[in-house]
Design an enzyme around this catalytic site. Sequence first.
Site, PDB file in Angstrom:
ATOM      1  N   ARG A  51       0.844  -1.203   0.000  1.00  0.00           N
ATOM      2  CA  ARG A  51       0.000   0.000   0.000  1.00  0.00           C
ATOM      3  C   ARG A  51       0.874   1.245   0.000  1.00  0.00           C
ATOM      4  NH1 ARG A  51      -1.103   2.271   4.497  1.00  0.00           N
ATOM      5  NH2 ARG A  51      -1.392   0.337   5.664  1.00  0.00           N
ATOM      6  N   TYR A 103     -17.094  16.315 -16.233  1.00  0.00           N
ATOM      7  CA  TYR A 103     -17.402  14.891 -16.245  1.00  0.00           C
ATOM      8  C   TYR A 103     -18.362  14.558 -15.098  1.00  0.00           C
ATOM      9  CZ  TYR A 103     -16.701   9.966 -15.071  1.00  0.00           C
ATOM     10  OH  TYR A 103     -16.901   8.652 -14.725  1.00  0.00           O
ATOM     11  N   ASP A 175      -7.384  18.402 -15.067  1.00  0.00           N
ATOM     12  CA  ASP A 175      -7.689  17.061 -15.553  1.00  0.00           C
ATOM     13  C   ASP A 175      -7.252  17.002 -17.013  1.00  0.00           C
ATOM     14  OD1 ASP A 175      -8.843  14.771 -16.628  1.00  0.00           O
ATOM     15  OD2 ASP A 175     -10.684  14.931 -15.456  1.00  0.00           O
TER      16      ASP A 175
END
Length: 385
Positions: A51, A103, A175
């Site tokens: 992780r 989006y 983005d």
Amino acid sequence: MEKKELKFNSKTIHGGQQPDKAYGAVMPPIYQTSTYAQSTPGGHQGFEYSRSGNPTRTALENALASIENGRYGLAFASGLSAMDAVIKLLEPGDEVVSTNDLYGGSYRLFRQVFEKYGITFHFTAMQDVESVEGKINDKTKLLWVETPTNPMMNVIDIAAMAALAKKHGLLLAVDNTFATPYLQRPLEMGADIVMHSATKYLGGHSDVVVGALVVNDKELAEKLYFIQNASGAVCGPMDSFLTLRGIKTLHVRMQRHCENGEAIANYLRNHPKIEKVYWPGFEDHPNHEIAKSQMNGFGGMISFVPKGGTFKEAVNIVEKLRVFTLAESLGGVESLAGHPASMTHASIPKTEREKSGVVDALIRLSVGIEDIDDLIADLEQAIGR
């Protein structure tokens, strides 16, 4: 020649990469392990638990940083988990300004997840710099830009947003999913954070779900890494391997996406049954000049509306397609068609999405790398004459 001096097409293959130290493997191996042996407590070889870090994910993160001309890359389980980490930089009472043509998944994350924790989101037409500045106040901490926008293909001036962010002491996140670093590199224009749904063009083969962040500032990178590790939304070694493999052909794929996209955009614009076509390569696109100045091409994403279009007409067209596949997502080697109102943007209230042009008749195309004659023939039989 130092690898940092390589041009983009070479960086996709070599950037941030080196043969594996164990056996000299040219491609980073898939380190399918959760934990790592230690010689003494805290005595490890750079990795202790997957992780927190995994060699295959690290190779991907190095590649991501290289192709965006950034210093630090972080790979996540999805694009939305990457966005989630960015918003977790904020505190209750903070405000964010973003585009009104966003989006649907991003809108849902902002409005339905984070607003209940006291973060306020304002949506405006970010093509208008004055409109953006009018939403900024002393509580504003972040500008979230998506350009070109999904699905209306609006283009936002990244340099202008960077100047605005600097003026008001804000973070600027971009983005870059639709454009990819092949077409534009927001960090070079003043952005603080670049985000990707690497599921799309970076992976390129519709076989992974991965997200990415790239930054230059060390302190910001450390904050995001802490959130990534604490929250745990990391991508696994297999997805890291597949995305890294996809990046190695990004440049040649994007060349074909752009070529086919231009041909399809012009075909649709000249079709008697098509009312509107949205593609930033048209000279009369509202921000075409901005697109020319900050992008190296116009991409393979196109949206259009049939003449006198209705929901029924749009559905009729997408159901007839045979080479284009009706599916969620975008950016794969295969051509995809989507109906935003009922698919990618269904989470946005009808009145809100229609204000930005996402009407029931709108169809979005992700133009793939197939033979252009086959793609045009498919649209021809689906739309008719």
